[in-house]
Every structure is written in C-alpha cells, then in structure tokens.
Design a protein around this motif. Sequence first.
Motif, PDB file in Angstrom:
ATOM      1  N   PHE A   1       0.652  -1.411  -0.207  1.00 27.55           N
ATOM      2  CA  PHE A   1       0.020  -0.173   0.057  1.00 27.55           C
ATOM      3  C   PHE A   1       0.876   1.198   0.009  1.00 27.55           C
ATOM      4  N   LEU A   2       0.603   2.346  -0.907  1.00 25.65           N
ATOM      5  CA  LEU A   2       1.295   3.518  -0.996  1.00 25.65           C
ATOM      6  C   LEU A   2       0.315   4.778  -0.393  1.00 25.65           C
ATOM      7  N   VAL A   3       0.842   5.587   0.072  1.00 19.63           N
ATOM      8  CA  VAL A   3       0.173   7.001   0.408  1.00 19.63           C
ATOM      9  C   VAL A   3       0.417   7.843  -0.723  1.00 19.63           C
ATOM     10  N   ASP A   4      -0.614   8.213  -1.436  1.00 24.05           N
ATOM     11  CA  ASP A   4      -0.384   9.078  -2.486  1.00 24.05           C
ATOM     12  C   ASP A   4      -1.579   9.865  -3.151  1.00 24.05           C
ATOM     13  N   ASP A   5      -1.533  10.944  -3.826  1.00 25.17           N
ATOM     14  CA  ASP A   5      -2.992  11.559  -4.277  1.00 25.17           C
ATOM     15  C   ASP A   5      -2.854  11.009  -5.929  1.00 25.17           C
ATOM     16  N   ILE A   6      -3.822  10.530  -6.129  1.00 28.78           N
ATOM     17  CA  ILE A   6      -3.950   9.618  -7.598  1.00 28.78           C
ATOM     18  C   ILE A   6      -4.422  10.775  -8.346  1.00 28.78           C
ATOM     19  N   GLU A   7      -4.710  11.962  -8.089  1.00 27.38           N
ATOM     20  CA  GLU A   7      -4.931  13.212  -9.051  1.00 27.38           C
ATOM     21  C   GLU A   7      -3.764  13.833  -9.301  1.00 27.38           C
ATOM     22  N   SER A   8      -2.718  13.741  -8.625  1.00 25.35           N
ATOM     23  CA  SER A   8      -1.300  14.207  -8.852  1.00 25.35           C
ATOM     24  C   SER A   8      -0.800  13.303  -9.854  1.00 25.35           C
ATOM     25  N   GLU A   9       0.627  13.964 -10.574  1.00 28.04           N
ATOM     26  CA  GLU A   9       1.196  12.856 -11.569  1.00 28.04           C
ATOM     27  C   GLU A   9       1.809  11.673 -10.753  1.00 28.04           C
ATOM     28  N   TRP A  10       1.527  10.530 -11.377  1.00 25.12           N
ATOM     29  CA  TRP A  10       2.071   9.194 -10.749  1.00 25.12           C
ATOM     30  C   TRP A  10       3.437   8.958 -10.734  1.00 25.12           C
ATOM     31  N   ALA A  11       4.083   8.529  -9.773  1.00 25.88           N
ATOM     32  CA  ALA A  11       5.349   8.356  -9.637  1.00 25.88           C
ATOM     33  C   ALA A  11       5.801   6.860  -9.667  1.00 25.88           C
ATOM     34  N   TYR A  12       4.826   5.923  -9.627  1.00 26.25           N
ATOM     35  CA  TYR A  12       5.073   4.789  -9.552  1.00 26.25           C
ATOM     36  C   TYR A  12       4.445   3.839 -10.850  1.00 26.25           C
ATOM     37  N   ASP A  13       4.739   4.436 -11.992  1.00 23.13           N
ATOM     38  CA  ASP A  13       3.906   3.973 -13.209  1.00 23.13           C
ATOM     39  C   ASP A  13       5.162   3.535 -14.274  1.00 23.13           C
ATOM     40  N   ARG A  14       6.491   3.427 -13.648  1.00 21.63           N
ATOM     41  CA  ARG A  14       7.563   3.302 -14.480  1.00 21.63           C
ATOM     42  C   ARG A  14       7.348   1.966 -15.397  1.00 21.63           C
ATOM     43  N   HIS A  15       6.769   1.039 -14.736  1.00 26.71           N
ATOM     44  CA  HIS A  15       6.572  -0.353 -15.361  1.00 26.71           C
ATOM     45  C   HIS A  15       5.023  -0.230 -15.324  1.00 26.71           C
ATOM     46  N   PRO A  16       4.563  -0.316 -16.729  1.00 22.00           N
ATOM     47  CA  PRO A  16       3.133  -0.415 -16.865  1.00 22.00           C
ATOM     48  C   PRO A  16       2.226  -1.458 -16.147  1.00 22.00           C
TER      49      PRO A  16
END
Length: 351
Positions: free
Chosen positions: A161-176
């Motif tokens: 689980f990650l704490v992040d705002d999904i309306e901001s640019e994603w930083a965890y999508d380097r691998h689709p």
Amino acid sequence: MDRSSWSSTDNFSTVTETADREQTTTTTNYAPANVEVDLSYENDTAYGDALTWYSGSLTSSALDYRHENGRRYHKYRDGSYLLPNDDTENDRLDMLHELCLQVLHRRLHLAPIENPRRVIDLATGTGIWAIDFADQYPDCEVIGCDLSPIQPTSVPPNVKFLVDDIESEWAYDRHPFDYIHARYLAGSIKDFAKLIAQCYRSVKPGGWVEFQDWDVYPTSEDGSLDGTGLRRYYDEVYGAFEEAGYEVRPGLKLEQWFRDAGFVNIHVEKFVIPYGVWPKDPHYKKLGAWAQAQAESSGYEGIALAVLTRYKKWTKEEVLVLASQARADARRRDIHMIFNFYVVYAQRPEN
C-alpha cells in the motif's frame, strides 16, 4: 455463473463502432424497467440480520490525522478528500465492498483479465478489494494507493500500500500495469478525464482499466422520494460537493471519458441498487439491505459533515438534523429509493 441469469428482468446489449478510431462499445443494462415493491414488507423480518455491520473495523495507523466535528480525516494533502477515515467510516467502506460483491455476484472485476502480473487499485480505502484480489491472483503484484494509510498490516505477500494523491502525477508507473481498478470515487475526484487519461498512459497496450461508480442522485419510480427529507439531503449535500468542484455523477460519464482518452472495447454495464428491503425480488431485497446497512452506520453524517461545514458554513448541529431527517425518511416503508451503479471497463489498443 451465466451472466444472463443475474437479473430477473430483460437485459439488452448494444454495440457501436467508430470507424476512424476502431472503437467498440458494448452496453449492458441490468437495470429493470421497474423494481416491484414487496407488498408483504410490513411483516418481513428476514433481512434484519443483513443490516448488521459486514466486518469488524480494520486497525488504523496512528498518525497525525485531522480531527473535526467528532470525526477523523486524512492529513496528507489535507482537504483533498472530504469523507472521514476513522473506524466508523472504514466499516462502512467494507460494507460497500460487500454490496459491490452482491451486485456483481461475488466477482471482483468484470474486465476479462488473464494472468495479470501488475495491478493497481486506486483510492483503495481499507484495502479490502486489493487484498481479495491478491488472494485470487497470488502471482500478481498488487498495489493499493490512498491518501490515508488505514490499511491492515497483515496482508498477502503480493500486496503493498502506498500513500499518494491519485490526482497528482503518478511516480509509480515506470512499469506499466496489466490492469487498473477504481470504484466509488464519486465526490472525491475533481478531474476524472485527467485521471482516466493517466490510466491510459500507465496501462500496458492490451491492458484493461475498470471503473465502478455511482450516479449519487437517487430516484424513485413511483415518485415516493419527491418532497422528502431524503431528497433534500441528497440535493443539499451533493450540491455542495458540486459547488466545491467535485464530480458526483461519474457513472453517467465514464464511457465518454474512456473514449476521449483513446480506449477501445469499451463495455458499459448499469445496475439498479434499491435502498431498503422493500423490493419483492430476493436479489434486489438483499442489495437494498446492504445499501441501507452502510448508510445506517453513520454514513449520512460522515458524507455530509465536512462538505457542509467547510464549504457551506453549516454548523455541526444543522448537519446532524439534516442527517436525522434523511435517516427517518429512509426507514419509511412507503419510500422506494433506488440508485444507478455503473461498471465501465475498456482496453488500451495493442498498437
């Protein structure tokens, strides 16, 4: 299970094609022409147990949350999300999970995914969907993302689980991702079109994205909702969400947003969810019981408090009166309220 047996009413499907974009949209409507009222409801006690809470609360992380009007809210990106994240709300979210399972006949998704290797659940909440999905697909890496770290610590090894705002640019999508999932984001997202475009960029060619969401404004086929405290509640509360910039009827618009983002093989499925155990049909009666259960668990107050006190300057006491009036009307046997729930899934083109 044969999907054609899901509803006691007629289903229909339509297929449309757009030549220049090679898009296909399949629409399946599981909404009946009408939901028949159970005239024996006066003596019906069989569904009382269904109004109990679905599960015990999940342990929340001890962080510096925002406390306001007797409820607890997320602190990261403070104010982005207007519903609580306390144990009472987490129990309600878990009951909504069970309601969705009832609607979809115990299926976690409708998209035809096979052997997914990397999946993300957007705004995962308590993480219950991500955990169930990880159990179902043990060879898949499952990521749950949310503003609040309220998920349990004892989870399958293939979940994180990650704490992040999904309306901001994603930083965890380097691998689709092979598959992206989101549900009931109504009232929590301001720019769905941008979010779905981000999903398009972050899913593999040939991968699937699935959103399950509401039209939060209820209706009644017999007009019994008109002029009630329930109608005022939804008009006041979700009117305030809309004035604050939040989208509260995403279910109606998901198909167009998916099309605009470039997805193909778009499938739209619409379900009716009654509120209360007034329907005659056993399936709809059960759905209505779960819908009422989650609202009875402080759902009326939880949804309304922050948006009305922060944006409309209501007092806490005024909100509680509004919620009490809505709850009283919701228990009336002559009000037959229903909601429309949409499941939309689509594929990124292979090329």
